[in-house]
Design a protein around this motif. Structure first.
Motif, PDB file in Angstrom:
ATOM      1  N   ASP A  45     -16.002 -40.516 -66.942  1.00 58.37           N
ATOM      2  CA  ASP A  45     -16.659 -41.745 -67.401  1.00 58.37           C
ATOM      3  C   ASP A  45     -17.798 -42.183 -66.494  1.00 58.37           C
ATOM      4  O   ASP A  45     -18.472 -43.170 -66.792  1.00 58.37           O
ATOM      5  CB  ASP A  45     -15.633 -42.885 -67.491  1.00 58.37           C
ATOM      6  N   ARG A  46     -18.015 -41.485 -65.403  1.00 58.78           N
ATOM      7  CA  ARG A  46     -18.982 -41.937 -64.406  1.00 58.78           C
ATOM      8  C   ARG A  46     -20.208 -41.038 -64.312  1.00 58.78           C
ATOM      9  O   ARG A  46     -21.053 -41.243 -63.457  1.00 58.78           O
ATOM     10  CB  ARG A  46     -18.315 -42.014 -63.016  1.00 58.78           C
ATOM     11  N   LEU A  47     -20.311 -40.028 -65.178  1.00 58.81           N
ATOM     12  CA  LEU A  47     -21.402 -39.058 -65.075  1.00 58.81           C
ATOM     13  C   LEU A  47     -22.420 -39.206 -66.197  1.00 58.81           C
ATOM     14  O   LEU A  47     -22.061 -39.202 -67.377  1.00 58.81           O
ATOM     15  CB  LEU A  47     -20.851 -37.629 -65.086  1.00 58.81           C
ATOM     16  N   ASP A  48     -23.714 -39.307 -65.816  1.00 58.46           N
ATOM     17  CA  ASP A  48     -24.799 -39.199 -66.791  1.00 58.46           C
ATOM     18  C   ASP A  48     -24.947 -37.757 -67.256  1.00 58.46           C
ATOM     19  O   ASP A  48     -25.376 -37.491 -68.379  1.00 58.46           O
ATOM     20  CB  ASP A  48     -26.131 -39.636 -66.155  1.00 58.46           C
ATOM     21  N   GLY A  49     -24.628 -36.852 -66.378  1.00 60.50           N
ATOM     22  CA  GLY A  49     -24.737 -35.430 -66.664  1.00 60.50           C
ATOM     23  C   GLY A  49     -24.257 -34.657 -65.463  1.00 60.50           C
ATOM     24  O   GLY A  49     -24.004 -35.228 -64.390  1.00 60.50           O
ATOM     25  N   LEU A  50     -24.109 -33.348 -65.623  1.00 56.55           N
ATOM     26  CA  LEU A  50     -23.602 -32.509 -64.543  1.00 56.55           C
ATOM     27  C   LEU A  50     -24.414 -31.218 -64.478  1.00 56.55           C
ATOM     28  O   LEU A  50     -24.554 -30.516 -65.493  1.00 56.55           O
ATOM     29  CB  LEU A  50     -22.132 -32.186 -64.766  1.00 56.55           C
ATOM     30  N   LEU A  51     -24.925 -30.910 -63.292  1.00 60.93           N
ATOM     31  CA  LEU A  51     -25.554 -29.617 -63.051  1.00 60.93           C
ATOM     32  C   LEU A  51     -24.504 -28.681 -62.476  1.00 60.93           C
ATOM     33  O   LEU A  51     -23.965 -28.933 -61.394  1.00 60.93           O
ATOM     34  CB  LEU A  51     -26.713 -29.746 -62.064  1.00 60.93           C
ATOM     35  N   VAL A  52     -24.184 -27.628 -63.213  1.00 66.65           N
ATOM     36  CA  VAL A  52     -23.286 -26.587 -62.723  1.00 66.65           C
ATOM     37  C   VAL A  52     -24.168 -25.480 -62.172  1.00 66.65           C
ATOM     38  O   VAL A  52     -24.923 -24.848 -62.926  1.00 66.65           O
ATOM     39  CB  VAL A  52     -22.390 -26.058 -63.861  1.00 66.65           C
ATOM     40  N   THR A  53     -24.134 -25.270 -60.867  1.00 62.65           N
ATOM     41  CA  THR A  53     -25.053 -24.300 -60.253  1.00 62.65           C
ATOM     42  C   THR A  53     -24.270 -23.150 -59.631  1.00 62.65           C
ATOM     43  O   THR A  53     -23.134 -23.316 -59.188  1.00 62.65           O
ATOM     44  CB  THR A  53     -25.944 -24.969 -59.192  1.00 62.65           C
ATOM     45  N   ASN A  54     -24.905 -21.990 -59.575  1.00 62.32           N
ATOM     46  CA  ASN A  54     -24.263 -20.778 -59.082  1.00 62.32           C
ATOM     47  C   ASN A  54     -25.269 -19.932 -58.310  1.00 62.32           C
ATOM     48  O   ASN A  54     -26.457 -19.897 -58.644  1.00 62.32           O
ATOM     49  CB  ASN A  54     -23.757 -19.899 -60.235  1.00 62.32           C
ATOM     50  N   GLY A  55     -24.767 -19.224 -57.324  1.00 65.81           N
ATOM     51  CA  GLY A  55     -25.474 -18.060 -56.825  1.00 65.81           C
ATOM     52  C   GLY A  55     -25.006 -16.875 -57.642  1.00 65.81           C
ATOM     53  O   GLY A  55     -23.799 -16.704 -57.862  1.00 65.81           O
ATOM     54  N   VAL A  56     -25.930 -16.059 -58.119  1.00 71.80           N
ATOM     55  CA  VAL A  56     -25.575 -14.970 -59.037  1.00 71.80           C
ATOM     56  C   VAL A  56     -26.285 -13.692 -58.626  1.00 71.80           C
ATOM     57  O   VAL A  56     -27.248 -13.712 -57.852  1.00 71.80           O
ATOM     58  CB  VAL A  56     -25.955 -15.323 -60.496  1.00 71.80           C
ATOM     59  N   GLY A  57     -25.802 -12.588 -59.157  1.00 69.92           N
ATOM     60  CA  GLY A  57     -26.494 -11.314 -59.005  1.00 69.92           C
ATOM     61  C   GLY A  57     -27.260 -10.996 -60.273  1.00 69.92           C
ATOM     62  O   GLY A  57     -26.725 -11.148 -61.377  1.00 69.92           O
ATOM     63  N   THR A  58     -28.520 -10.589 -60.134  1.00 70.95           N
ATOM     64  CA  THR A  58     -29.268 -10.173 -61.313  1.00 70.95           C
ATOM     65  C   THR A  58     -28.837  -8.769 -61.741  1.00 70.95           C
ATOM     66  O   THR A  58     -28.517  -7.918 -60.899  1.00 70.95           O
ATOM     67  CB  THR A  58     -30.777 -10.203 -61.061  1.00 70.95           C
ATOM     68  N   LEU A  59     -28.807  -8.535 -63.038  1.00 74.11           N
ATOM     69  CA  LEU A  59     -28.461  -7.220 -63.586  1.00 74.11           C
ATOM     70  C   LEU A  59     -29.703  -6.443 -64.003  1.00 74.11           C
ATOM     71  O   LEU A  59     -29.594  -5.369 -64.598  1.00 74.11           O
ATOM     72  CB  LEU A  59     -27.523  -7.385 -64.788  1.00 74.11           C
ATOM     73  N   HIS A  60     -30.869  -6.997 -63.704  1.00 77.61           N
ATOM     74  CA  HIS A  60     -32.125  -6.349 -64.094  1.00 77.61           C
ATOM     75  C   HIS A  60     -32.606  -5.386 -63.006  1.00 77.61           C
ATOM     76  O   HIS A  60     -32.093  -5.386 -61.889  1.00 77.61           O
ATOM     77  CB  HIS A  60     -33.197  -7.403 -64.362  1.00 77.61           C
ATOM     78  N   GLY A  61     -33.616  -4.580 -63.363  1.00 75.45           N
ATOM     79  CA  GLY A  61     -34.161  -3.604 -62.431  1.00 75.45           C
ATOM     80  C   GLY A  61     -33.838  -2.195 -62.868  1.00 75.45           C
ATOM     81  O   GLY A  61     -33.000  -1.965 -63.754  1.00 75.45           O
ATOM     82  N   PRO A  62     -34.478  -1.200 -62.249  1.00 76.94           N
ATOM     83  CA  PRO A  62     -34.254   0.196 -62.636  1.00 76.94           C
ATOM     84  C   PRO A  62     -32.841   0.657 -62.325  1.00 76.94           C
ATOM     85  O   PRO A  62     -32.232   0.244 -61.340  1.00 76.94           O
ATOM     86  CB  PRO A  62     -35.294   0.972 -61.803  1.00 76.94           C
ATOM     87  N   VAL A  63     -32.321   1.532 -63.184  1.00 77.92           N
ATOM     88  CA  VAL A  63     -30.955   2.053 -63.062  1.00 77.92           C
ATOM     89  C   VAL A  63     -31.027   3.546 -62.782  1.00 77.92           C
ATOM     90  O   VAL A  63     -31.865   4.258 -63.347  1.00 77.92           O
ATOM     91  CB  VAL A  63     -30.169   1.803 -64.368  1.00 77.92           C
ATOM     92  N   GLY A  64     -30.153   4.051 -61.928  1.00 79.85           N
ATOM     93  CA  GLY A  64     -30.009   5.489 -61.733  1.00 79.85           C
ATOM     94  C   GLY A  64     -31.131   6.159 -60.980  1.00 79.85           C
ATOM     95  O   GLY A  64     -31.363   7.364 -61.160  1.00 79.85           O
ATOM     96  N   LEU A  65     -31.820   5.453 -60.107  1.00 80.59           N
ATOM     97  CA  LEU A  65     -32.922   6.054 -59.342  1.00 80.59           C
ATOM     98  C   LEU A  65     -32.445   7.197 -58.448  1.00 80.59           C
ATOM     99  O   LEU A  65     -33.229   8.108 -58.124  1.00 80.59           O
ATOM    100  CB  LEU A  65     -33.610   4.993 -58.491  1.00 80.59           C
TER     101      LEU A  65
END
Length: 315
Positions: free
Chosen positions: A110-130
């Motif tokens: 009842d006390r929140l205007d909104g909530l930012l859920v934040t994370n440190g993540v690993g990207t899955l992009h980039g070349p594969v199998g070099l």
């Protein structure tokens, strides 16, 4: 922990929060890697409520970087509360662990205007199998990206180490027992507009676009990401990363389950990620923390913009 016990603990925690915060409304943030460092010097703390005072289970597990309290204060004059995360990999075999953040978010509902859920993540992009040669890498990367496009529904928006990203969808296949929901509870946090009134894309992307504009203002672009859970605390291996990418995944991480709680209690939210590591190179937790330190200023600027632009409840 059954539903009845969880609800009793949540209501008791809610009463404690109400007695401490009164009728004020707050901008809520769950600080992940990079995001919590970005709050240094930005967030001005005035009070603190330890999770032990709220009856939150599993708060004695001491994990570096994971606060076990509500920190009350301001960001540039806006009333703000930081929700320390009880991480699901802190004691992964304990049945009560997924309910810890449920009690915390429920206490503040009842006390929140909104909530930012934040994370440190690993990207899955980039070349594969070099490691098997450039031609093999080009073919494998193209195959994975073609499959990813099919499952995601659109081409990937490149996410590199150090980038801020906005979660637009979640691959829930691996969420499993880490869900904070209990039997008989069904919440749709992910449906796309039009017409949805809760979840990431609620109100025809009204809050989603506020977050998207803030990241664009700070970074010049806001790549959208499909987020994939891993159980942790071990990092995902290369085969799993390829599977996630083929299924349309863009980033991977071990947290963020709170988005189902914000949906349950009808709290507007955004799920923001900071890419701390690349996909197909060796990495360690210390490297991720160092990347978070390097990206803290950018993450902090995004939070500052959001604290200014996120609407107050009823306005």
């Amino acid at each position: 922990m059954d539903l009845n016990k969880t609800e009793k603990l949540t209501e008791a925690a809610h009463d404690t929060v109400e007695s401490r915060l009164g009728n004020g409304q707050f901008f809520g943030i769950i600080p992940g890697t990079a995001w919590k460092q970005g709050l240094d010097g930005l967030f001005q703390q005035t009070d603190e409520i330890p999770y032990e005072d709220l009856g939150v289970p599993m708060v004695k597990c001491d994990i570096e970087g994971h606060s076990k309290s509500l920190k009350i204060g301001t960001i540039n004059g806006r009333d703000t509360v930081l929700l320390g995360r009880v991480h699901t990999n802190e004691e992964p075999r304990h049945p009560d662990l997924p309910q810890s953040m449920r009690i915390v978010v429920g206490a503040l509902r009842d006390r929140l205007d909104g909530l930012l859920v934040t994370n440190g993540v690993g990207t899955l992009h980039g070349p594969v199998g070099l490691e098997r040669g450039r031609l093999h890498s080009l073919l494998q990367t193209a195959a994975l990206d073609t499959l990813g496009w099919c499952f995601r529904g659109h081409p990937k928006q490149e996410i590199n180490v150090g980038d801020l990203t906005l979660v637009t969808d979640v691959n829930t296949i691996s969420l499993g027992a880490h869900t904070p929901l209990l039997g008989g509870e069904f919440e749709d946090a992910l449906s796309m507009p039009p017409g949805n009134k809760r979840g990431i894309h609620r109100d025809n992307d009204f809050f989603f676009n506020i977050a998207r504009n803030a990241i664009t203002e700070v970074q010049g672009r806001c790549p959208l990401a499909t987020y994939c859970f891993i159980d942790g605390p071990g990092f995902e291996g290369p085969t799993v990363k390829r599977i996630f990418r083929a299924l349309g995944g863009d980033i991977a991480g071990m947290s963020g389950q709170e988005i189902w709680l914000t949906t349950k209690w009808d709290i507007p939210f955004a799920n923001l990620g900071f890419a701390t590591n690349g996909p197909f190179v060796a990495h360690e937790h210390e490297d991720n923390a160092a990347a978070g330190e390097q990206g803290a200023q950018k993450a902090g600027r995004a939070i500052e913009v959001l604290a200014h632009t996120w609407p107050k409840k009823g306005i």
